[in-house]
Design an enzyme around this catalytic site. Structure first.
Site, PDB file in Angstrom:
ATOM      1  N   ASN A  85       0.842  -1.184   0.000  1.00 53.20           N
ATOM      2  CA  ASN A  85       0.000   0.000   0.000  1.00 53.20           C
ATOM      3  C   ASN A  85       0.886   1.245   0.000  1.00 53.20           C
ATOM      4  O   ASN A  85       1.793   1.366   0.829  1.00 53.20           O
ATOM      5  CB  ASN A  85      -0.886   0.024   1.253  1.00 53.20           C
ATOM      6  CG  ASN A  85      -1.719   1.293   1.345  1.00 53.20           C
ATOM      7  OD1 ASN A  85      -2.622   1.511   0.556  1.00 53.20           O
ATOM      8  ND2 ASN A  85      -1.409   2.139   2.323  1.00 53.20           N
ATOM      9  N   GLU A  86       0.634   2.121  -0.960  1.00 50.27           N
ATOM     10  CA  GLU A  86       1.343   3.397  -1.035  1.00 50.27           C
ATOM     11  C   GLU A  86       2.852   3.199  -1.013  1.00 50.27           C
ATOM     12  O   GLU A  86       3.591   3.883  -0.300  1.00 50.27           O
ATOM     13  CB  GLU A  86       0.876   4.330   0.093  1.00 50.27           C
ATOM     14  CG  GLU A  86      -0.595   4.669  -0.033  1.00 50.27           C
ATOM     15  CD  GLU A  86      -1.126   5.556   1.092  1.00 50.27           C
ATOM     16  OE1 GLU A  86      -0.351   5.890   2.013  1.00 50.27           O
ATOM     17  OE2 GLU A  86      -2.315   5.900   1.061  1.00 50.27           O
ATOM     18  N   ASN A  87       3.314   2.249  -1.806  1.00 47.21           N
ATOM     19  CA  ASN A  87       4.751   1.969  -1.879  1.00 47.21           C
ATOM     20  C   ASN A  87       5.518   3.014  -2.682  1.00 47.21           C
ATOM     21  O   ASN A  87       6.732   2.920  -2.813  1.00 47.21           O
ATOM     22  CB  ASN A  87       4.990   0.580  -2.466  1.00 47.21           C
ATOM     23  CG  ASN A  87       4.313  -0.503  -1.654  1.00 47.21           C
ATOM     24  OD1 ASN A  87       3.231  -0.968  -2.011  1.00 47.21           O
ATOM     25  ND2 ASN A  87       4.906  -0.886  -0.534  1.00 47.21           N
TER      26      ASN A  87
END
Length: 826
Positions: free
Chosen positions: A426-428
């Site tokens: 997530n949201e890397n």
């Protein structure tokens, strides 16, 4: 140390476990624990003899029950950073293994974030990772302790166990401390004492498959065994039961060789009863593992369903299009943080089902077996993910933890028919934990995790949210689309979504919505939209959550009212009905939750985007979802928590009704204002809105809604204020409700002429002296001692403890107000 006992029900026959196999004699160890916040000088301090009151008794331990979190209250304390560090638990176990030569296991359903386990002074195991299940075999350590003199004398035949949990900050661990949620510490899920024969099942894997039309079901059952003594043989007995409990198959097999993932049985089921959100049919697989040392018994659930993400198209379940109507969940609740009981988790999931969801993303980590079992039985499709969230990519230790947690999540939740997606991150695309932010390295590791997921489970899809430079790697991708909150306006939602849909083969939109301060309402909620730049996309960018600086955006410059969020949700839901290519969406999130990144929110340290508060109190938005997503007739007049409306005398005001009924008739002060037909294309409130002229003073509103022959009603009352107010000048405290020993105290803000300031947003701070206690640190609009006013008022609860207290409230620039809780104002 107080004598402790093993409590909770002993599971004497088959146990449904969500695939981390748990045998027939499993005990939840919930009571008899002591807790110490902080560290010890060594394990001897947890077990050394000491009389209460003596110097050796320091430090002082407190009695607790499991599940338990270090951060039950400080996560939302407005005045401190939440505690991150070590904490210790200790108890004494009465152990009586019924299996001769059997094993004694401690099975953790979740503990954060690093854990060490001791039997007396022997370190028997450790685990890194705050969200997956894990087991420690304590057999040899128990037997060794039983040979000591302390066993029969000082410990009176009980076995001392001590557990050290640690949620200290660590850049080489996932998730990142930059994540928008707390990394809690403690034994925050249930802990089980398990007695097993010499051979037991560690995991049982049940793969249930069917064709698109559901004509034939295939069942493949395998197991991984716990065989520390290398017995290496066993006989398995398997029975298959249909959803009604009828036996439809059985099998017996003698195993010679127990290493690895051992095949047990492959069979077929003709015309299986399919699993779906409307009919969550579950088959039962009963497995007995028999050896000379005894028989272990297990029960697993399975469901036959076929799903497909159509390329450049919608989602199909069992051959038919299904619009995924979803939300998200964090493990977080008022008063307990993430240490939620089974009962609380069940209440939460039933509320989601009542709202109408058929899909959930479990963000951003593996969640409790209880939640997955509820998703199976309630018919809720699942995206579950590992906590590789923000910060970048660490080194070998970091990556090994990610691989291990992905493997654990897939193997432990493999059997659940509700699961359709394994989330890899997530949201890397969010840097910050490391000096170097290497996109190529992140892509490489994402590809590795994607391959690992498909190797472990070829039947499910992989997905990530918000990392555009990795969107081609996974099966399903969700970009960042926050139309009307972080960027753009909500009427751009369909246009932006279609544009993102065209960029990938399989599109799914998770995370949309916005914050709302519960109990705050607005007469002109969309006024802010005139200041927002359009046509530049609706993605969230780093810094957009800040309440300061940058371009105009609703998240910073809007009123954070329930009125605005209801309009935003209403628009999104009515548009989703006209997007035939859409797989579905998931609103972020279902419930408000704590976060260390938002200390200046109206409720400090709380992400307020939920449709219910942190204690399950419903916001108005809950009913907007119901009006689109449910079939049972419902009707809800907007504004149940809006006691005073305002405007000019004779001015028309909109009254909205959210309902799934065909038509509704509104009555104001006993007079009908006409019948309206529901039309989901007619925004807002699907056409169920009336312009009325309120009378100064009290107004009574009622709706009668009809769906076929069924009728439902709802009513509210409000006072209409026409007097105009100036700047806040004084505050007044009153008792609003008293129930048993608890009182609800409210503060209202007035100008110098005594006129209520209905748009006041001052921060106020409650304090209490005397015998009572403020019920604060709940992270709710009525459960924080520091809170931003909603329409010039705020409330908090006080437990009097049968005595006298004085409550005060202060705000910058306004004289402090006091109230004697016996009713005498000062």
């Amino acid at each position: 140390m107080a004598r402790s006992f093993l409590v909770f029900a002993i599971i004497t026959f088959f146990t449904s476990t969500g695939n981390y196999a748990q045998d027939s004699t499993s005990v939840r160890i919930s009571e008899g624990w002591e807790f110490l916040k902080g560290d010890l000088g060594g394990i001897w301090e947890a077990v050394r003899p000491a009389e209460k009151g003596s110097p050796e008794a320091v430090p002082v331990w407190e009695t607790v029950s499991l599940p338990h979190s270090f951060n039950a209250e400080d996560a939302v304390d407005p005045d401190v950073n939440y505690y991150q560090g070590p904490g210790w638990y200790r108890t004494q176990l009465e152990i009586d293994n019924p299996f001769p030569g059997g094993r004694i296991l401690l099975r953790f359903e979740g503990a954060g974030q690093k854990t060490e386990v001791y039997v007396y002074t022997t370190r028997v195991g450790e685990h890194v990772g705050g969200y997956d299940e894990w087991t420690v075999d304590i057999t040899e350590a128990v037997e060794a302790f039983r040979k000591t003199a302390d066993y029969g004398s000082r410990f009176e035949g009980r076995v001392p166990v001590a557990i050290r949990c640690d949620n200290s900050r660590d850049l080489e661990m996932i998730p990142s401390d930059m994540s928008d949620f707390n990394l809690y510490g403690g034994i925050y899920r249930y802990l089980n004492l398990v007695y097993a024969p010499e051979v037991s099942a560690e995991n049982i894997f049940v793969r249930a498959e069917t064709d698109v039309k559901g004509k034939l079901g295939k069942l493949d059952i395998r197991a991984r065994f716990h065989d520390p003594l290398k017995v290496n043989e066993a006989t398995v007995h398997i029975r298959l039961l249909d959803p009604s409990g009828k036996h439809i198959g059985k099998y017996e097999k003698k195993l010679e060789g127990l290493a690895g993932k051992v095949p047990l049985w492959e069979t077929v089921v003709k015309k299986p009863e399919l699993w779906s959100p409307g009919s969550p049919n579950l088959y039962t697989v009963e497995v007995e593992v028999e050896t000379k040392g005894g028989t272990a018994r297990y029960s697993e659930k399975a469901g036959f369903r076929h799903f497909e993400f159509v390329e450049k198209g919608p989602f199909r379940l069992n051959g038919e299009r299904l619009l995924l109507r979803g939300t998200h969940r964090h493990e977080d609740h008022a008063g307990v943080a993430n240490a939620m009981t089974d009962e609380q988790m069940r209440e939460e999931m039933l509320l989601m089902k009542e709202m109408g969801i058929n899909f959930i993303r479990l963000g951003h980590y593996q969640q409790s077996r209880t939640i997955l079992n509820l998703c199976d039985s309630l018919g809720i499709l699942v995206w579950e993910e590992i906590p590789w969230c923000r910060g970048g990519l660490g080194g070998d230790i970091y990556k090994e933890q990610a691989r291990r947690m992905l493997t654990n999540m897939i193997e432990q939740h493999y059997n659940h028919p509700s699961v359709i997606i394994w989330g890899l991150g997530n949201e890397n695309d969010w840097p910050g934990d490391f000096a170097e932010f290497d996109k190529a390295a992140i892509r490489g590791f994402m590809s590795e995790l994607n391959d690992l997921s498909h190797t472990l489970d070829p039947s499910r899809k992989t997905a990530i949210r918000r990392c555009d430079f990795c969107k081609d790697i996974v099966d399903v991708y969700s970009p960042s689309i926050w139309a009307g909150w972080y960027r753009g306006i909500y009427t751009e939602y369909k246009q932006v979504s279609r544009k993102e849909f065209e960029k990938v083969n399989h599109f799914l939109h998770v995370e949309w919505g916005g914050d709302s301060h519960a109990r705050r309402h607005s007469e002109n909620p969309d006024k802010i939209l005139g200041r927002i730049t359009t046509g530049e996309g609706a993605d969230e960018r780093q810094g957009d959550a800040s309440l300061y600086g940058g371009t105009a955006r609703v998240s910073k410059d809007g009123d954070w009212s329930e009125s605005y969020i209801c309009n935003l949700i209403d628009w999104h839901l009515k548009e989703q009905e006209t997007m035939p290519w859409l797989t579905g969406t998931a609103y972020w999130p279902f419930k408000d939750f704590s976060t260390p990144l938002r200390p200046e929110n109206p409720v400090p340290y709380v992400n307020q985007k939920g449709v219910v508060e942190r204690d399950f109190t419903k916001k108005e938005a809950f009913y907007v979802f119901q009006s689109y997503w449910t079939d049972i007739p419902m009707a809800h007049i907007y504004g149940h928590s809006w006691p005073v409306r305002w405007g000019d005398e004779g001015e028309q005001k909109m009254i909205k009704v959210y309902s799934n009924c065909d038509e509704a008739e509104l009555f104001v002060n006993g007079k009908s204002r006409g019948i309206k037909k529901r039309n989901s294309r007619d925004f807002p409130a699907a056409g169920l809105r009336w312009m009325v002229v309120p009378e100064p003073g009290k107004n009574e509103v009622k709706v009668i809604a009809r769906k076929g022959r069924q009728t439902v009603t709802d009513s509210v009352s409000f006072r209409y204020q026409t007097a105009k107010w100036k700047a806040p000048a004084r505050m007044e405290l009153t008792i609003e409700k008293e129930e048993n020993d608890t009182v609800t105290v409210g503060v209202r803000v007035y100008d110098k002429d005594g006129i209520a300031c209905l748009d006041a947003r001052n921060f106020v701070r409650f304090s209490l002296t005397g015998d009572g206690k403020l019920l604060d640190n709940r992270g709710t609009s009525a459960g924080s001692r520091k809170v931003q006013l909603y329409n010039g008022r705020a409330v908090i609860n006080v437990r009097k403890h049968g005595g006298r207290s004085v409550i005060s409230v202060k705000a910058e620039g306004i004289p402090t107000a006091f109230l004697d809780l016996k009713g005498e104002a000062e």
